[in-house]
Scaffold this motif. Structure first.
Motif, PDB file in Angstrom:
ATOM      1  N   LEU A 330       0.818  -1.206   0.000  1.00  0.00           N
ATOM      2  CA  LEU A 330       0.000   0.000   0.000  1.00  0.00           C
ATOM      3  C   LEU A 330       0.857   1.264   0.000  1.00  0.00           C
ATOM      4  O   LEU A 330       2.002   1.268   0.450  1.00  0.00           O
ATOM      5  N   ILE A 331       0.265   2.325  -0.500  1.00  0.00           N
ATOM      6  CA  ILE A 331       0.920   3.629  -0.539  1.00  0.00           C
ATOM      7  C   ILE A 331       1.315   4.076   0.867  1.00  0.00           C
ATOM      8  O   ILE A 331       0.637   3.754   1.849  1.00  0.00           O
ATOM      9  N   LYS A 332       2.422   4.822   0.985  1.00  0.00           N
ATOM     10  CA  LYS A 332       2.911   5.321   2.265  1.00  0.00           C
ATOM     11  C   LYS A 332       3.124   6.828   2.187  1.00  0.00           C
ATOM     12  O   LYS A 332       3.289   7.387   1.096  1.00  0.00           O
ATOM     13  N   ASN A 333       3.162   7.471   3.343  1.00  0.00           N
ATOM     14  CA  ASN A 333       3.406   8.917   3.375  1.00  0.00           C
ATOM     15  C   ASN A 333       4.730   9.279   2.703  1.00  0.00           C
ATOM     16  O   ASN A 333       4.837  10.321   2.045  1.00  0.00           O
ATOM     17  N   GLU A 334       5.717   8.411   2.830  1.00  0.00           N
ATOM     18  CA  GLU A 334       7.035   8.688   2.255  1.00  0.00           C
ATOM     19  C   GLU A 334       7.006   8.687   0.735  1.00  0.00           C
ATOM     20  O   GLU A 334       7.944   9.179   0.086  1.00  0.00           O
ATOM     21  N   ASP A 335       5.960   8.123   0.143  1.00  0.00           N
ATOM     22  CA  ASP A 335       5.864   8.066  -1.323  1.00  0.00           C
ATOM     23  C   ASP A 335       5.441   9.398  -1.942  1.00  0.00           C
ATOM     24  O   ASP A 335       5.602   9.607  -3.143  1.00  0.00           O
ATOM     25  N   ILE A 336       4.873  10.285  -1.122  1.00  0.00           N
ATOM     26  CA  ILE A 336       4.304  11.529  -1.646  1.00  0.00           C
ATOM     27  C   ILE A 336       5.420  12.497  -2.041  1.00  0.00           C
ATOM     28  O   ILE A 336       6.277  12.843  -1.231  1.00  0.00           O
ATOM     29  N   LYS A 337       5.372  12.951  -3.297  1.00  0.00           N
ATOM     30  CA  LYS A 337       6.402  13.872  -3.804  1.00  0.00           C
ATOM     31  C   LYS A 337       5.864  15.286  -4.036  1.00  0.00           C
ATOM     32  O   LYS A 337       6.632  16.213  -4.305  1.00  0.00           O
ATOM     33  N   GLY A 338       4.563  15.447  -3.943  1.00  0.00           N
ATOM     34  CA  GLY A 338       3.975  16.770  -4.121  1.00  0.00           C
ATOM     35  C   GLY A 338       2.468  16.723  -3.950  1.00  0.00           C
ATOM     36  O   GLY A 338       1.867  15.645  -3.905  1.00  0.00           O
ATOM     37  N   ILE A 339       1.848  17.901  -3.820  1.00  0.00           N
ATOM     38  CA  ILE A 339       0.409  17.965  -3.561  1.00  0.00           C
ATOM     39  C   ILE A 339      -0.239  19.075  -4.391  1.00  0.00           C
ATOM     40  O   ILE A 339       0.403  20.051  -4.778  1.00  0.00           O
ATOM     41  N   PHE A 340      -1.528  18.899  -4.619  1.00  0.00           N
ATOM     42  CA  PHE A 340      -2.318  19.868  -5.378  1.00  0.00           C
ATOM     43  C   PHE A 340      -3.496  20.334  -4.527  1.00  0.00           C
ATOM     44  O   PHE A 340      -3.741  19.824  -3.443  1.00  0.00           O
ATOM     45  N   HIS A 341      -4.242  21.297  -5.061  1.00  0.00           N
ATOM     46  CA  HIS A 341      -5.437  21.853  -4.408  1.00  0.00           C
ATOM     47  C   HIS A 341      -5.074  22.556  -3.103  1.00  0.00           C
ATOM     48  O   HIS A 341      -5.444  22.154  -2.004  1.00  0.00           O
TER      49      HIS A 341
END
Length: 573
Positions: A330-341
């Motif tokens: 499953l996806i993890k917080n460490e996988d996030i490279k950027g955000i929108f909205h």
């Protein structure tokens, strides 16, 4: 005492003052102080001990004295006095959607209504029809609000519950006889609404721990079986705490069992029977012999399954998939490279773009996507064409200065009632991405709302669909919309569906994420941030994404900067 505990009391004082009809500036002072303290980056209790509370902007002399008393003594005489000056039912009435302090005061002054049950009876007797400021529509809305409140009675938003749970865990961790301690139940499973805080602790003397808690200052309730379980709460919160204290060798079993869900556990108990085993909160038994395990993973191995993450344990199809060894990573917080909205001071946000860049950079992100409100959202200071140009110039200047970080130009564009968008295509073409969103006319038929949204999705400049059902958890039901048709349209017209990570929304619902994934539709985990603190809501969104079986590859937030740039270029062709 935590910042949140102090903030909650100050906010309640402000509400009570408003209910009493006191000077509005007095109640606002408490609301403002509550907001400052809730999000203050340092411990207010520590600042009080240093004698520096009055140095915080917005905390005057009178408030400094009251907060100091609260921190030093654990109570506040003024709070207890003012709380007893209004009927206790007033604060419960405030939970009815659309019913504020001013209207509650009118209902009390004119009709002597001081509780939800009295209000419901008065509505059914049509006593609000002739009351100034109310009428039939208000009466019907109040009845709908009471029905809504009953449906979600004693449920809490995830972000509120997890903060309280962490506070409780911290208090318990100071008890020297506790060996291990974990939050379990629906919080560990990342449910969107939480009824209770469930915690498992281990100790060589469980009964001693239970006795200690019962006699702890600030504890109310304290129902216990006298051995291993206590249900209680603290005076500053109405969330019930269920604490299970077990011998340390039983901790792995208790951690698994009390994480739940009940449906998952029942299915696992039936599976154990097929192996001539018995599963319960005390362990896995073959006859009278307890199977010794070192961790939760051993529970699954003993039943011929691969490990099932807590978020997936809802008694759906997770056991069958684990039997095949096909539980995804499953996806993890460490996988996030950027955000929108993300909203800025250009519309209804409280932060500037440079401030947002600073916070996002510290989180290790490569990019952010600004998406302020469009012009029809006048209530949110929606952007005129002139303001769009101004914002784009600022973003260009910032991007020129930051080689290692990118700000994408976006907009949260209102979907008008007929399905058209708030700007012309000439304007929309100037954005890197466009998030289409419904913000008005929620009471359309399912067919009408579905048709409206799909028409907007057909626009070639629409990149994402925001909060697709419009729900506000504990505040507003979703509008009628056929989500399977929306998901199909997202696939047909190459539109990304937003998983809005704001804890008031968590929209798209996690129950639809697995279906969305199987249809090949990408997800954007968007914080819908209106402040610097709001950026961190993406962590809650990752929890919901995990609950919906999403892997890293399913969310565009895990894409590198170059991958996102290429994606947006392709989507505009």
């Amino acid at each position: 005492m935590s910042n949140r505990e102090i903030s909650s009391i100050l906010e309640e004082i402000g509400t009570i003052l408003e209910l009493k009809g006191e000077n509005i500036f007095k109640s606002r002072a408490y609301y403002n102080a509550a907001r400052i303290i809730r999000y203050y980056p340092e411990s207010i209790a520590e600042i009080v001990r240093k004698g520096k509370l009055s140095e915080i902007k917005g905390i005057g002399e009178a408030l400094t004295k009251k907060i100091t008393e609260l921190v030093n003594t654990g109570s506040l005489k003024y709070y207890e006095k003012i709380k007893n000056s209004v009927p206790p039912g007033f604060l419960n009435m405030l939970k009815i959607p659309g019913l504020g302090p001013r209207k509650i005061k009118i209902l009390y002054d004119k009709l002597n209504i001081a509780s939800i049950s009295e209000l419901e009876y008065a509505c059914k007797e049509n006593r609000l029809l002739a009351l100034q400021g109310f009428g039939k529509k208000s009466q019907d809305n109040i009845l709908s609000g009471i029905k809504f409140l009953k449906k979600y009675y004693r449920k809490h938003l995830f972000n509120e519950a997890i903060i309280e749970a962490e506070n409780v865990k911290e208090k318990l961790s100071s008890i020297k006889d506790i060996i291990r301690l974990e939050i379990v139940g629906s919080i560990r499973r990342k449910k969107e609404l939480i009824r209770n805080i469930n915690i498992v602790a281990s100790s060589n003397d469980p009964e001693k721990i239970i006795r200690h808690i019962i006699t702890t200052e600030g504890v109310k309730g304290g129902f216990t079986d006298g051995k291993s379980k206590i249900i209680y709460s603290y005076f500053f919160t109405d969330i019930s705490i269920h604490l299970y204290v077990v011998p340390d060798d039983k901790f792995p079993y208790a951690l698994y069992y009390y994480t739940g869900s009940s449906n998952h556990i029942k299915l696992m108990e039936k599976r154990a029977e097929k192996f001539n085993l018995k599963l319960n909160e005390d362990g896995i038994f073959r006859g009278d012999s307890l199977t010794v395990i070192k961790d939760e993973n051993d529970v699954f191995q003993n039943l011929g399954l691969s490990y099932i993450p807590p978020e997936l344990r809802e008694g759906l199809d997770e056991i069958e998939i684990a039997e095949k060894g096909e539980i995804p990573e499953l996806i993890k917080n460490e996988d996030i490279k950027g955000i929108f909205h993300i909203h800025t001071i250009y519309s209804d946000g409280s932060s500037s773009i440079p401030e947002l860049i600073e916070v996002a950079s510290k989180k290790g992100y490569e990019y952010i996507g600004i998406a302020d409100h469009s012009k029809s959202a006048f209530y949110a200071n929606g952007l005129t064409e002139e303001k769009i140009n101004q914002q784009h110039k600022e973003i260009d200047n910032l991007n020129n200065k930051n080689n290692n970080f990118k700000v994408f130009k976006g907009i949260e564009c209102d979907i008008l009632p007929d399905g058209s968008l708030d700007y012309s295509d000439d304007i929309l073409e100037g954005f890197d991405f466009v998030i289409a969103a419904v913000h008005t006319h929620f009471k359309m038929s399912e067919r009408g709302m579905t048709k409206r949204v799909i028409r907007a999705m057909k626009n070639k400049f629409v990149t994402m669909l925001a909060h697709p059902t419009g729900r506000l958890l504990l505040g507003r039901e979703r509008y009628s919309i056929n989500m399977k048709k929306i998901i199909k349209a997202a696939k047909d017209y190459n539109v990304i569906i937003e998983l809005n990570a704001n804890p008031y929304r968590f929209d798209i619902d996690w129950r639809l994420l697995k279906y969305t994934k199987t249809k090949g539709v990408k997800i954007a985990i968007n914080p819908d941030a209106h402040s610097l603190e709001g950026i961190y809501d993406v962590n809650y969104g990752v929890g919901i994404a995990r609950k919906g079986w999403l892997e890293s590859k399913d969310a565009i937030n895990t894409y590198t900067l170059n991958e996102v740039q290429n994606l947006f270029k392709e989507m505009k062709k």
